[in-house]
Structures are given as structure tokens and as C-alpha cells.
Motif scaffolding. Structure first.
Motif, PDB file in Angstrom:
ATOM      1  N   SER A 176       0.824  -0.987  -0.017  1.00 60.59           N
ATOM      2  CA  SER A 176      -0.002  -0.050  -0.014  1.00 60.59           C
ATOM      3  C   SER A 176       1.075   1.262   0.159  1.00 60.59           C
ATOM      4  O   SER A 176       2.125   1.128   0.340  1.00 60.59           O
ATOM      5  N   GLY A 210      -3.287  -2.947   2.934  1.00 63.84           N
ATOM      6  CA  GLY A 210      -2.251  -3.312   1.867  1.00 63.84           C
ATOM      7  C   GLY A 210      -2.770  -4.646   1.263  1.00 63.84           C
ATOM      8  O   GLY A 210      -3.291  -5.523   2.030  1.00 63.84           O
ATOM      9  N   ALA A 211      -2.572  -4.781  -0.170  1.00 63.19           N
ATOM     10  CA  ALA A 211      -2.657  -5.833  -0.958  1.00 63.19           C
ATOM     11  C   ALA A 211      -1.615  -6.861  -0.505  1.00 63.19           C
ATOM     12  O   ALA A 211      -0.584  -6.678   0.362  1.00 63.19           O
ATOM     13  N   SER A 249      -8.924   0.019   0.930  1.00 60.42           N
ATOM     14  CA  SER A 249      -9.035  -0.552  -0.020  1.00 60.42           C
ATOM     15  C   SER A 249      -8.342  -1.644  -0.548  1.00 60.42           C
ATOM     16  O   SER A 249      -8.697  -2.574  -1.032  1.00 60.42           O
ATOM     17  N   CYS A 250      -6.993  -1.561  -0.425  1.00 58.48           N
ATOM     18  CA  CYS A 250      -5.906  -2.569  -0.945  1.00 58.48           C
ATOM     19  C   CYS A 250      -6.147  -3.881  -0.448  1.00 58.48           C
ATOM     20  O   CYS A 250      -6.158  -4.738  -0.812  1.00 58.48           O
ATOM     21  N   GLY A 304      -7.497  -2.876  -4.369  1.00 62.40           N
ATOM     22  CA  GLY A 304      -6.653  -1.371  -4.312  1.00 62.40           C
ATOM     23  C   GLY A 304      -5.935  -1.078  -5.679  1.00 62.40           C
ATOM     24  O   GLY A 304      -5.818  -1.870  -6.489  1.00 62.40           O
ATOM     25  N   PRO A 344      -2.500  -1.433  -6.048  1.00 62.58           N
ATOM     26  CA  PRO A 344      -1.424  -2.271  -6.395  1.00 62.58           C
ATOM     27  C   PRO A 344      -2.017  -3.587  -7.074  1.00 62.58           C
ATOM     28  O   PRO A 344      -1.455  -4.115  -8.090  1.00 62.58           O
ATOM     29  N   CYS A 402      -1.267  -9.885  -7.299  1.00 63.86           N
ATOM     30  CA  CYS A 402      -1.855  -9.456  -5.764  1.00 63.86           C
ATOM     31  C   CYS A 402      -2.906 -10.003  -5.276  1.00 63.86           C
ATOM     32  O   CYS A 402      -3.949 -10.286  -6.233  1.00 63.86           O
ATOM     33  N   THR A 449      -6.246  -9.855  -2.473  1.00 66.82           N
ATOM     34  CA  THR A 449      -6.952  -9.063  -1.389  1.00 66.82           C
ATOM     35  C   THR A 449      -6.499  -9.975   0.120  1.00 66.82           C
ATOM     36  O   THR A 449      -6.198 -11.195   0.128  1.00 66.82           O
ATOM     37  N   CYS A 451     -10.063   4.578   0.641  1.00 69.41           N
ATOM     38  CA  CYS A 451      -8.670   4.854   0.083  1.00 69.41           C
ATOM     39  C   CYS A 451      -8.467   6.431   0.481  1.00 69.41           C
ATOM     40  O   CYS A 451      -8.433   7.050  -0.581  1.00 69.41           O
ATOM     41  N   CYS A 510     -13.669   4.409  -3.944  1.00 65.99           N
ATOM     42  CA  CYS A 510     -12.546   3.800  -3.227  1.00 65.99           C
ATOM     43  C   CYS A 510     -13.335   2.759  -2.141  1.00 65.99           C
ATOM     44  O   CYS A 510     -12.711   1.990  -1.406  1.00 65.99           O
ATOM     45  N   TYR A 545      -9.949   0.094  -7.990  1.00 62.91           N
ATOM     46  CA  TYR A 545      -9.647  -0.520  -6.482  1.00 62.91           C
ATOM     47  C   TYR A 545      -9.998  -1.995  -6.423  1.00 62.91           C
ATOM     48  O   TYR A 545      -9.826  -2.355  -5.252  1.00 62.91           O
TER      49      TYR A 545
END
Ligand code: SF4
Ligand code: SF4
Length: 321
Positions: A13, A66-67, A92-93, A98, A100, A150, A152, A166, A261, A308
Motif C-alpha cells: 500500500s 495493503g494488498a 481498499s487495498c 486497491g 496495487p 496481488c 486481497t 482509500c 474507493c 480499486y
């Protein structure tokens, strides 16, 4: 009585989610008074070994943003899952993949080549790419592996709750912390944000026509945007109708359309498909060539509809499994 122990962790993220904890301003003092933060690498000097030494389930909650894009992130979230009674996908990630997650539109090799060889600012004459192990005189250094796609957070470990956004809005963080501390939590799997559309909380909603019909899509930089009127009424793509409320509309108040987001409401399975279907339903065009011309204004369709949520989407998530 001992205070609940809490962890914060940061995967793939930008760091904005962690900043919102600081954006609680003096409210952060209430958080510190109510809980013991025992792991927060961005702010406090705790190590992975400190977490490993804790009993399973010792953390009341782990907030993970973060993802999941590397083997190290996978290992850390599995460790935190073991040590925490509840895990919250924070932002969001972690929630839907997100920014990424947009990388999932490309394969791993293309991403590495782009990042390490092809960007205009890169000087890498020997074409060196990140290695996973490196022999140095002290021994062999092993580095994290960049995953093929990536994920979730809930594609990696079971997750109890989600705080979307986000970054996640301060209001939602405060509400979530209040619910955690009072023990009044909703059913497992709940997204901790209102289950209504952004339009319902938007200050421009009274200017959104009941029967919306758009003839021409416009991009924000092509027009002087009216500060009062619904963006869709002005021909600008606004994701408000398909996005969950709860952010207090900072983008809209800043005269920019919602980009989505906070993700979908609970009734929607695939955010981007819903957004695409919505937009198609309000285009006042029945001629194919005019439809193509109108849609050509969407220079980045994937980024518009799935900005996202690529990893969480039905269309793109297959590469992760
Ligand atoms: S479409 Fe956008 S601008 Fe219009 S009411 Fe909904 S959120 Fe507000
Ligand atoms: S207006 Fe839309 S893009 Fe902006 S913070 Fe809210 S949900 Fe996110």
C-alpha cells in the motif's frame, strides 16, 4: 484490568491507511488510552520476533492494510492471523486489492521489466532484476518473492471485518474502534460502513435527475465543473451510484467525481461490472457508432471501473487461485 492488545501492519500500500490513524488527531490519545498497541512497524520499534513470542490469539485485533503481493506479506499476515482473535482488512487495498491490484492486468515479468528497466527515469544498463537470493561474504541473503498477482487480504487469510476506503475515512475508524471496545460488533464478514450508496449522502443528490440520460461523456479536464450540480448530470463519470457511502464525500466536496474507493454495497458481487452496467444504462445512445464514440472518452476503462477492485473482481481474480 489489562487493555486489549492491538496490531497494525502494512502490506502492499502507499501508507495512507496508516496516516489516517494519525489523522484521528487527539482521538489517537483515546485509542492509546484504551488499547495496548504492541505491533506497529511504521511507528513503533517492535519486531517480528516479538509477535512470534506472543501466545496465539493474544492480540484482540490486527488491523492489516495493503494488498498481498509478496511472500513476506503472506507470511506476516498468516502469523498475525494466528496471533489475533479478529483481523480487520483496513482500507481498499486489503479489502478489494486497491491500486496495487491493478498490476494483475499484467503478468509478473512485464511488471518487473517495466519497473526496473523501462520507465523513463530508470538507468539499469545491465538489466538487473530483483533476485530472490544473494550470496554475500557473510552468507546467503534471501529476499521476499514477488507473487504472480496481488491478492486481497481475505484471499490470503480469513478476515472478520472490513473498513473500506482509500484511505479509510476517520469517521469509519472511530466507529469501528468504538464497536470493538464496546464489544458491540456486527456479524462476522461485515463491511464497517453504511450499506447505502454514496448518492444517498451526497450534497448534490437533489440535482441528480430521476431519469438520467447522458449524451456525451466528458473528462474533468475538458469542462469547467459546476460546483453544485451532480457530476453525472454534467456528463462526468461519477461512481457514486454504485459505491458504498461513509466517506463524507471529500472528493465530491473538492469538486471531483467519486472514483469508488469504498467499494460496493453488500448487494453487489462485482463492482466494475455493476459500474459498467450502470453507465451503459444511462447513456442516451442507441446507435452503435455513437456509443463507440462516447465510450472512447473512457481512455482507461479498467482503471475507471476496477480502479480499486481488480483482485476482488469476478473477471480478474482467477490468476490468484
Ligand atoms: S452521481 Fe455523484 S455527484 Fe451525483 S448525486 Fe451521486 S455521488 Fe453525488
Ligand atoms: S467520494 Fe468516492 S473516491 Fe472519494 S473518498 Fe468517497 S468513496 Fe472514495
Amino acid at each position: 484490568m489489562s487493555k486489549p492488545k492491538v496490531a497494525f501492519y502494512w502490506c502492499a500500500s502507499c501508507g495512507g491507511c496508516e496516516e489516517t490513524v494519525v489523522d484521528l488527531a487527539e482521538g489517537v490519545l483515546d485509542v492509546v488510552a484504551a488499547v495496548d498497541i504492541l505491533f506497529w512497524p511504521v511507528a513503533l520499534d517492535f519486531k517480528r520476533s516479538d509477535v512470534e513470542a506472543m501466545a496465539d490469539g493474544e492480540f484482540a485485533v490486527a488491523f492489516i492494510n495493503g494488498a498481498i503481493c509478496t511472500s513476506e506479506q503472506e507470511e506476516m499476515v498468516h502469523l498475525l492471523r494466528r496471533k489475533a482473535q479478529a483481523v480487520i482488512a483496513f482500507g481498499s487495498c486489503a479489502h478489494t486489492g486497491g491500486i496495487p491490484g491493478l498490476g494483475n492486468l499484467y503478468d509478473r515479468e512485464s511488471l518487473l521489466n517495466r519497473a526496473y528497466k523501462e520507465t523513463p527515469s530508470t538507468a539499469n544498463h545491465d538489466g538487473i532484476l530483483p533476485a530472490e537470493s544473494l550470496d554475500v561474504k557473510e552468507g546467503t541473503v534471501t529476499l521476499p518473492h514477488f507473487l504472480e498477482g496481488c491478492k486481497t487480504l481475505d484471499q490470503t487469510i480469513p478476515v472478520e471485518y472490513y473498513i473500506p476506503g482509500c484511505p479509510p475515512p476517520v469517521r469509519l475508524i472511530k466507529d469501528a474502534l468504538g464497536a470493538i471496545l464496546s464489544g458491540k460488533l456486527p456479524p462476522r464478514g461485515t463491511v464497517l460502513a453504511p450499506d447505502i450508496a454514496q448518492c444517498d449522502e451526497c450534497g448534490r443528490k437533489d440535482t441528480k435527475p430521476d431519469k438520467l440520460m447522458i449524451e456525451n461523456l466528458k473528462r474533468p479536464q475538458e469542462v469547467i465543473i459546476d460546483q453544485e450540480k451532480c457530476f453525472l448530470e454534467q456528463g462526468l463519470v461519477c461512481m457514486g451510484p454504485v459505491t458504498r457511502a461513509g466517506c463524507d464525500t471529500p472528493c465530491i466536496d473538492g469538486n471531483m467525481p467519486c472514483t469508488g474507493c469504498l467499494g460496493p454495497t453488500s448487494r453487489v458481487k462485482d463492482y466494475g461490472a455493476k459500474a459498467l452496467a450502470f453507465l451503459a444504462s444511462v447513456l442516451d445512445i442507441d446507435d452503435e457508432s455513437r456509443a463507440k464514440e462516447a465510450l472512447s472518452k473512457l481512455v482507461d476503462p479498467e482503471g475507471t471501473f476496477y480502479r480499486y477492485s481488480v483482485p476482488a473482481s469476478l473477471l480478474f481474480h482467477r490468476r490468484n487461485h
